[in-house]
Design an enzyme around this catalytic site. Structure first.
Site, short mmCIF file in Angstrom:
data_model
loop_
_atom_site.label_atom_id
_atom_site.label_comp_id
_atom_site.label_asym_id
_atom_site.label_seq_id
_atom_site.Cartn_x
_atom_site.Cartn_y
_atom_site.Cartn_z
N ASP B 21 -2.36 8.99 157.71
CA ASP B 21 -3.07 10.41 157.63
C ASP B 21 -1.95 10.62 156.94
OD1 ASP B 21 -3.45 12.65 158.10
OD2 ASP B 21 -4.29 12.21 160.68
N LYS B 83 0.10 19.33 151.59
CA LYS B 83 -1.01 19.26 151.00
C LYS B 83 -1.60 20.29 150.91
CE LYS B 83 -4.93 16.56 153.75
NZ LYS B 83 -5.15 15.89 154.87
N GLU B 182 -11.53 12.12 156.75
CA GLU B 182 -10.76 12.03 157.35
C GLU B 182 -12.23 12.16 158.17
OE1 GLU B 182 -8.37 15.76 156.55
OE2 GLU B 182 -7.09 14.03 155.53
N ASP B 204 -13.53 18.94 161.73
CA ASP B 204 -12.20 18.15 162.04
C ASP B 204 -11.68 19.71 161.24
OD1 ASP B 204 -9.50 17.91 161.15
OD2 ASP B 204 -10.18 15.86 159.57
#
Lengths: 182, 619
Positions: B21, B83, B182, B204
């Site tokens: 992850d 990210k 994800e 999420d």
């Protein structure tokens, strides 16, 4: 194991006969079972050639599933396969008995967009009527599906195409009306 | 014949694949342990590696928790939330750049170049540092070299963002077996011991991204019906908001604008994050900030915090509604709602989810770990260890090409199950035309200017023919990673046609190769270490096999001298085992193999005799 390129025909890839009336649960079962066999994740350790086939088979299967599970897309697929032109035919197949109503709805839509409260209630009324017509068309469509599956008559397909054009027309109207109300 | 062969046969053991992850704030690595996925702890005992990289003036990059400390002491050469910059151009990220203390180098149009300690780094290069740390943690924990991984990405990541993540993996020396969405990963982790059939929504909200996915579970098949989201929405936005408020507050109180002081900003940022965390369980807390002999304290109630963040939380609702519409389900039809991501610890977020889906969301699994655990399950699927599960994911954005007048012609619609494919035939517009340029975009809007440019493909060396005579079929394939592949065929000749790809945002293959080479220079040490580790794994096998063989009847048939040779071989191998020379380990393995040759033969003979007698050989 995938040992070559998959069939490109959407019915063949599910291993079923070409039919317009389909058992969707059976189709889903076949989709899942073929996916288990062909999905690239099942061939992660196979040769590059095998993986390419798996990817190809999976991609075709996914597209076939998207098309065949939807009655309109399915009918269009069969029509196209039989050489019918399924391009936009808006306006052409407006049922003459509806011409007046459609004209009134368009007027009401225009007024409602400009903020006329009376026009809004007119749109609501027209929307209900057209939604009713849509579900009538859908049951008529299902009847034609059964008729075609029994005799494969080209005439059935012609009527089906006219019906789908009418449906498309009505659906656009309904969509516009809903958007105006929302 | 050797003992090794008797014991293990010649079966090639498949590569171990780990699940990673790669988060905005934190990253984790997990693996499939027999039947259950497990997260892997680092040297400090925690599985969480903060996605923070610091570049000191001298020496190697510092990654994870030690780098977090340097956010305050050395903010200008320490990077967090990289990210958010993956697969993006400078123009896309102006807003976040205002809040980041680090600098952007000139010439960053298609790939952002970060300037740190006088050196330049790309976002994939920085992410690769985090991946390398996770790789090292996994190798230390599992005692073998790790070269294959499943890496998770936000479901709503576009092609460029996915490609950038894949590049990061390659730079870190990992073969990226799969990019996994994800929320899908989370569903997989939950689906292991939960419901077998039904409709599940996964909400999420991470540090920097928001995803919503709706799945249909059916006897081990996880079919994503639709996904939606915002790749620029997450807990970072809560922090930035609190930070801005606190900076203004301090400016009023102290008459001092600290916003241009990176050390002050990062210290204050830490303070507001701590306050945010506390407000997940407490009704009120204090933001405390000490700087250059001055102190700032401000009480912050959950009520005020919630009023501040309500607009941000509300931004998650429209994607949820659109996702339900695309999936063709109503809230009543959704059987379970799963919460993922650290930001779902915020009570207001939970409340919003509860109201929208009219259901009590699941929180049994640690929201920080659930994505990595799911990635490990997918790794198990790919390596063949998990056989009954299969994911059928979708592409989050429609794919189209530019046509006349800047209008988009859609080829693959959003929420199509992947792999997905579409073909389009192109021709020439003027006599003798040799090239056709194809512009591919991603997005839902009608006009090219409102979509995301993916790449330009140049069909070159077309035979000179009258206009409209050339027919080149271009095939677009979105693979299971959600990444676009393009191939072209000349329909007249049936020959494959070359396609030259110019990605609009991202590294070219050559740039990635160069970065891999660069990392090789430093990898010499790593390489030696790895060879030793691999040799030890082999040695373990043979030592186990010999140990087992000593319990066999055949061992008694060996002479005193032969047994002594075996024991001597074991002792010498063990000695080499604890050294750092892999060649020596291999030599001693070979010697032990020779010393046990006779034993292996005897065992084989008795096994054959047993088989002839019709008795079963018990392994």
């Amino acid at each position: 194991m995938v040992s070559g390129p998959p069939p490109s025909d959407y019915f063949a890839i599910f291993g079923i006969e070409k039919k317009l009336a389909l058992d969707l649960e059976d189709l889903q079962r076949r989709f899942y079972s073929n996916s288990r066999e062909w999905h690239p994740d099942r061939h992660a350790r196979a040769s590059a050639q095998q993986l390419a086939w798996a990817e190809e088979a999976s991609a075709t299967l996914n597209d076939a599933w998207r098309v065949l599970r939807d009655p309109v897309a399915r009918a269009e697929y069969v029509l196209k396969g039989e050489g019918f032109d399924i391009g936009e035919q808006r306006g052409k197949d407006v049922p003459p008995e509806l011409l007046e109503e459609v004209f009134e709805l368009n007027m009401a839509l225009e007024e409602a967009r400009e903020g006329d409260a009376n026009a809004k209630s007119e749109v609501v009324r027209a929307l209900a009527k057209f939604e009713g017509l849509l579900s009538e068309i859908d049951s008529e469509r299902d009847t034609l599906f059964v008729e075609y599956d029994a005799a494969s008559a080209r005439d059935t397909l012609s009527r089906l195409r006219a019906l789908l054009n009418r449906r498309k027309y009505l659906q656009n109207l309904v969509r516009d009306a809903r958007a105006t109300l929302a | 014949m050797s003992l090794f062969q008797i014991d293990f046969g010649n079966e090639e053991t498949p590569h171990r694949v780990v699940g990673i992850d790669l988060g905005t704030t934190n990253s984790l690595v997990a693996f499939m342990d027999l039947t259950a996925p497990k997260v892997i702890p680092g040297a400090d005992g925690s599985p969480i590696v903060p996605s923070v990289v610091s570049i000191p003036e001298h020496g190697e990059p510092i990654v994870g928790a030690p780098a977090v400390a340097r956010l305050i002491t050395d903010p200008e050469s320490t990077i967090y939330s990289v990210k958010r910059l993956m697969g993006r151009g400078v123009a896309d990220v102006q807003d976040e750049l205002k809040l980041f203390p680090f600098h952007i180098a000139p010439g960053s149009e298609s790939v952002i170049q970060l300037e740190l300690g006088g050196k330049r780094f790309t976002p994939p290069g920085i992410s690769a540092q985090v991946l390398r740390q996770l790789k090292r943690n996994a190798e230390a924990h599992l005692g073998e070299s790790i070269d294959h991984a499943v890496i998770t990405v936000p479901a709503y990541f576009n092609d460029a963002q996915r490609q950038a993540t894949k590049d990061a993996g390659r730079i870190a020396g990992l073969q990226v077996m799969r990019l996994l969405n994800e929320p899908t990963a989370a569903a997989l982790a939950y689906g292991l011991d939960k419901r077998q059939n039904g409709i599940v929504a996964v909400y999420d909200l991470g540090g920097g991204t928001f995803d919503i996915s709706i799945l249909k579970l059916h006897d081990g098949i996880f079919e994503v019906l639709a996904t939606n989201g915002d790749t620029h929405l997450g807990g970072d936005d809560f922090d930035n908001l609190l930070l801005r408020v606190a900076l203004e507050d301090i400016a009023t109180e102290w008459g001092l604008d600290l916003s241009m002081d990176p050390v002050a900003v990062q210290t204050l940022r830490r303070a507001v994050i701590d306050a945010k965390h506390q407000l997940s369980t407490l009704a009120a807390t204090t933001v405390a900030f000490h700087y250059q002999g001055r102190s700032y304290r401000r009480e912050l109630t959950r009520d005020v915090f919630e009023r501040l963040i309500t607009p941000i939380v509300d931004r998650t609702l429209a994607p949820c509604r659109n996702c339900m519409a695309d999936a063709g389900v109503t809230p009543e039809q959704i059987d379970e709602v799963v919460l993922v991501g650290g930001s779902t610890r915020v009570p207001l977020v939970r409340e919003a989810v509860r109201v929208l889906f009219k259901a009590e969301p699941h929180t049994e699994l640690n929201p920080d770990e659930v994505v990595a655990l799911g990635a490990a399950v997918q790794a198990g699927i790919l390596s063949g260890h998990v056989e009954d599960k299969l994911l059928l994911d979708v592409t989050p954005l429609s794919l189209g090409i530019e046509t006349m007048g800047g209008v988009v012609s859609k080829l693959i619609h959003r929420n199509s199950t992947i792999p997905a494919t579409a073909s389009e035939t192109f021709t020439t517009a003027v006599d003798g035309q040799r090239n056709v340029l194809i512009h591919v975009v991603q997005g839902e809007r009608e006009m090219v200017r409102d979509c995301r440019s993916l790449a330009r493909f140049d069909l070159k060396d077309i035979d000179p023919l009258p206009a409209g005579m050339a027919k080149i079929e271009v095939r677009f394939l979105i693979d299971a990673n959600g990444i676009l592949n393009v191939s072209a065929k000349d329909l007249r000749t049936g020959k494959e046609h070359s396609v030259e790809v110019k990605p609009s945002y991202g590294l070219t293959d050559e740039q990635v190769e160069a970065m891999i080479l660069e990392s090789f220079a430093k990898a010499e040490d790593d390489f030696n270490e790895r060879q030793v580790r691999e040799a030890r794994v082999e040695a373990d096998r043979i030592l186990n096999a010999v140990d087992k063989a000593k319990g066999d009847d055949a061992y008694l048939e060996l002479s005193e001298e032969e047994r002594a040779r075996v024991d001597n071989g074991i002792a010498e191998l063990l000695l080499a085992y604890h050294g750092e020379n892999h060649r020596l380990i291999l030599d001693k393995m070979e010697a032990l193999n020779k010393a046990t040759m006779k034993l292996a033969e005897l065992m084989m003979n008795s096994a054959v005799r047993g088989a002839l007698k019709g008795t079963k050989i018990d392994q």
